[in-house]
Design an enzyme around this catalytic site. Structure first.
Site, PDB file in Angstrom:
ATOM      1  N   GLU A 122      22.015  15.024  64.019  1.00  0.00           N
ATOM      2  CA  GLU A 122      22.410  13.787  63.348  1.00  0.00           C
ATOM      3  C   GLU A 122      21.638  12.586  63.928  1.00  0.00           C
ATOM      4  O   GLU A 122      21.175  11.715  63.189  1.00  0.00           O
ATOM      5  CB  GLU A 122      23.933  13.597  63.479  1.00  0.00           C
ATOM      6  CG  GLU A 122      24.510  12.321  62.926  1.00  0.00           C
ATOM      7  CD  GLU A 122      24.235  12.066  61.444  1.00  0.00           C
ATOM      8  OE1 GLU A 122      23.708  12.938  60.751  1.00  0.00           O
ATOM      9  OE2 GLU A 122      24.530  10.943  61.005  1.00  0.00           O
TER      10      GLU A 122
ATOM     11  N   LYS B 299      19.165  10.223  61.757  1.00  0.00           N
ATOM     12  CA  LYS B 299      19.330   8.763  61.661  1.00  0.00           C
ATOM     13  C   LYS B 299      18.010   8.081  62.000  1.00  0.00           C
ATOM     14  O   LYS B 299      17.580   7.157  61.307  1.00  0.00           O
ATOM     15  CB  LYS B 299      20.412   8.237  62.626  1.00  0.00           C
ATOM     16  CG  LYS B 299      21.848   8.517  62.261  1.00  0.00           C
ATOM     17  CD  LYS B 299      22.390   7.709  61.116  1.00  0.00           C
ATOM     18  CE  LYS B 299      22.209   8.434  59.822  1.00  0.00           C
ATOM     19  NZ  LYS B 299      23.255   9.315  59.363  1.00  0.00           N
TER      20      LYS B 299
HETATM   21  C1  F6R Z   1      21.990  10.485  55.852  1.00  0.00           C
HETATM   22  C2  F6R Z   1      22.711  10.561  54.608  1.00  0.00           C
HETATM   23  C3  F6R Z   1      22.492  11.740  53.731  1.00  0.00           C
HETATM   24  C4  F6R Z   1      23.809  12.167  53.078  1.00  0.00           C
HETATM   25  C5  F6R Z   1      23.554  13.298  52.074  1.00  0.00           C
HETATM   26  C6  F6R Z   1      24.837  13.821  51.465  1.00  0.00           C
HETATM   27  O1  F6R Z   1      22.305   9.342  56.568  1.00  0.00           O
HETATM   28  O2  F6R Z   1      23.449   9.679  54.272  1.00  0.00           O
HETATM   29  O3  F6R Z   1      21.916  12.788  54.434  1.00  0.00           O
HETATM   30  O4  F6R Z   1      24.696  12.574  54.071  1.00  0.00           O
HETATM   31  O5  F6R Z   1      22.710  12.839  51.056  1.00  0.00           O
HETATM   32  O6  F6R Z   1      25.527  12.813  50.803  1.00  0.00           O
HETATM   33  P1  F6R Z   1      27.061  12.924  50.471  1.00  0.00           P
HETATM   34  O7  F6R Z   1      27.801  12.924  51.755  1.00  0.00           O
HETATM   35  O8  F6R Z   1      27.356  11.722  49.632  1.00  0.00           O
HETATM   36  O9  F6R Z   1      27.250  14.210  49.729  1.00  0.00           O
END
Ligand code: F6R
Length: 613
Positions: free
Chosen positions: A486, A490
């Protein structure tokens, strides 16, 4: 990704549309456009770049109108330019259309339309829709809403669309399948949004359009909705769970920083009504009906993407350690295409901040088809995944606007901790002393994060060392390994520095070759079972002149002395470490990106809600 806003009523549409587009900027986009109805013609304005470019382009135009549609486009079919930007017009300029999603059979439809003499102006999949609808409308002599419905029966793919028509100047037609669309209901006016952000400042009364539905919005009439089978549907009006202040940056320079600092509150909100240490209760109301199924699960399969997938990896540690049921964590995009073995007594947990990630939605649908119980962990209330799953728990982190996920991640982990604790207690798998230690520790996490946030300036100083660097390695073991992934994600997504996360012991199986005096190595070396092993891994880096930036427990003496820089975090139960260890990693990435001159909230090429495969 793409965003939709539309308005019909008695007010000036342009300010509502342009401000709505600004509220949608966080989703990620590369061009934008507006179409408004003016008398018996549609006026169209489109621009590559930011919404502010579109606004500048519109500045000297007569924009008076009470009805219009507007769009932010995140390029899929065709590069970001004015032609490919939405809205798209029919050949006679009588119809304008905006679209979110992907028309998978667009090449076949396009060829058929070209054979009939239609000329295409853009490279988009969307343009087929406007020609197809106009074609059916002309030939079949049906009402526009019916032409839309008929056209959509030919379409394979996902869509949320909004249409203006010169022949129907009192109506706005919208439809959806697979991509979200909300209708805000005002006094003799309707607002449309691909999420609540462009609507919340006008009304909190909303209707979530369902897949396959086509709605006709006429400011002087009640809302009418029909499904794809042409059956009338009764609109179900709900309260939009969103506050305007949550969409503002407030005193912060960036949404990402605001959201990092909001984590104590987000985690408290995630635990509210679910954790009561005095009464010794952990309970998640949303999953109560499915708790038996979860307790008797053959295994848990966690599906997610990106940061949410990292939360899933933390979940694996939590569920396996505490509930003693096997867990598999899958990238939703891989899971859906590899014909996975799914048993009816499997419980699939889908984690998604937005609740709109296309691959996670597909994984949920597949698991349901195979008879598994599917539980959702989502942040956005009313989102597709929240509605598709059998049951679930919202993270209640509040809207996350910064593209890089921060508070949504820690809230996801909080919900996973609560779920694991509640199941473990009911299953009788957990020693009472461990349970009590964990619930007490969990309750204290927000104040521990507050303490870490006080080190913001110190972390900013460390960030200076990273400016100009091109690579970084993140190492961690056990529950800290997902944190290494993670932290690296980031850093790379917002500062564009290439970063890799590795299990610390894996380093010597390859990545160690990269280590020299130029390589920053961020090591999660908090108090944990494998602490001594991590210390050895740090020695291996130092022996090759790598630079150590460590995340350590306050009481640490050994690793601090081995590090070029270190950041302290308060002592925490090992399983809960990700909740605190992720915070300095977020701040580090934020400051490195800022010092490197990057657009922290809107990193290049990224979208907040990845609603295409
Ligand atoms: C990284 C980030 C992306 C989301 C991914 C899934 O900071 O935000 O990796 O975690 O696109 O998105 P969700 O959680 O909305 O399904």
């Amino acid at each position: 990704m793409c965003g939709i806003v539309a308005y019909i009523g008695n007010k000036e549409a342009y300010p509502i549309l342009i401000n709505g587009l600004k509220r949608l900027e966080y989703r990620g986009y590369d061009s934008s456009g507006i179409a408004i109805m003016q008398g018996n013609k549609i006026s169209l304005y489109k621009s590559r770049g930011k919404v502010s470019d579109l606004e500048a382009y519109c500045a000297d135009k007569n924009l008076s109108s009470t009805m219009g549609i507007a769009h932010t486009r995140w390029a899929t079919h065709g590069e970001p330019n004015d032609q490919n930007a939405h809205p798209h017009l029919s050949e006679d300029s009588k119809l304008a259309l905006i679209h979110n999603g992907i028309i998978e059979n667009y090449l076949i439809l396009k060829q058929e339309l070209m054979n009939r003499g239609y000329v295409f102006e853009s490279e988009t999949d969307t343009e087929v829709l406007v020609h197809l609808i106009r074609d059916i409308y002309e030939k079949e002599k049906v009402e526009l809403a019916e032409a839309v419905r008929l056209a959509l029966t030919n379409v394979i793919g996902t869509y949320a669309i909004a249409i203006l028509s010169v022949d129907n100047p009192d109506e706005l037609i919208i439809a959806k399948k697979g991509s979200p669309l909300l209708i805000g209901i005002g006094e003799n006016e309707y607002f449309v949004g691909s999420d609540g952000a462009p609507i919340v400042s006008h009304t909190k009364k909303v209707v979530y359009l369902e897949d396959g539905e086509v709605a006709v919005l006429n400011a002087k009439k009640a809302l009418t909705i029909k499904n794809i089978k042409n059956e009338k549907k009764r609109p179900y009006i709900q309260e939009l769970e969103m506050n305007l202040e949550e969409l503002e940056k407030g005193k912060f320079e960036h949404y990402m920083l605001k959201e990092i600092f909001e984590q104590p509150k987000a985690i408290r909100d995630s635990m509210r009504g679910r954790l009561n240490v005095k009464k010794d209760v952990v309970s998640l109301g949303g999953i109560i009906e499915y708790e038996e199924k979860m307790l008797n699960a053959r295994r848990f399969i966690i599906v997610a993407c990106g940061t949410s997938w990292h939360a899933g990896l933390v979940g694996e540690h939590l569920f396996e350690s505490l509930v003693r049921i096997p867990v598999e964590v899958e990238y939703a995009s891989e899971f859906r295409y590899r014909n996975p073995i799914i048993y009816e007594d499997d419980v699939v947990i889908a984690i998604s901040q937005s609740g709109e990630t296309a691959d996670t939605i597909a994984a949920v649908e597949l698991a349901k088809e195979k008879g598994a119980t599917v539980i959702g962990i989502c942040n956005v209330v009313g989102s597709t995944i929240a509605r598709l799953t059998h049951a679930g728990s919202y993270t209640h982190a509040g809207p996350e606007i910064g593209v890089a996920s921060t508070k949504a991640f820690t809230a996801q982990v909080t919900v996973l901790v609560l779920m694991a604790l509640s199941l473990a207690r009911k299953k009788g798998q957990i020693a009472l002393s461990t349970y009590h230690q964990l619930i007490n520790d969990l309750e204290s996490i927000p104040s521990k994060i507050e303490k870490i946030l006080k080190q913001n300036e110190h972390i900013k100083e460390i960030a200076r060392y990273f400016v100009g660097k091109t690579n970084a390695i993140y190492l961690g073991r056990g529950v800290n390994f997902p944190m290494a992934l993670e932290g690296a994600l980031k850093l790379k997504e917002i500062s564009y520095i290439h970063a890799e996360g590795y299990p610390a012991a894996e380093m010597k199986h390859g990545p160690i070759a990269l280590i020299d005096e130029e390589m920053p190595v961020i090591v999660l070396a908090t108090e944990q079972e494998t602490y001594d092993k991590v210390v050895s891994n740090i020695q291996e880096v130092i022996a090759r002149k790598g630079k150590i930036i460590s995340i350590v427990t306050e009481s640490d003496t050994i690793v601090k002395n081995m590090s070029n820089f270190y950041i302290e975090i308060p002592q925490t139960a090992e399983l809960l470490t990700p909740l605190v260890a992720s915070v300095p990693l977020q701040l580090l990435a934020y400051h490195v990106a800022l010092l490197s001159g990057c657009d922290v909230d809107k990193p290049r090429n990224l979208a907040k809600s990845v609603s295409v495969e």
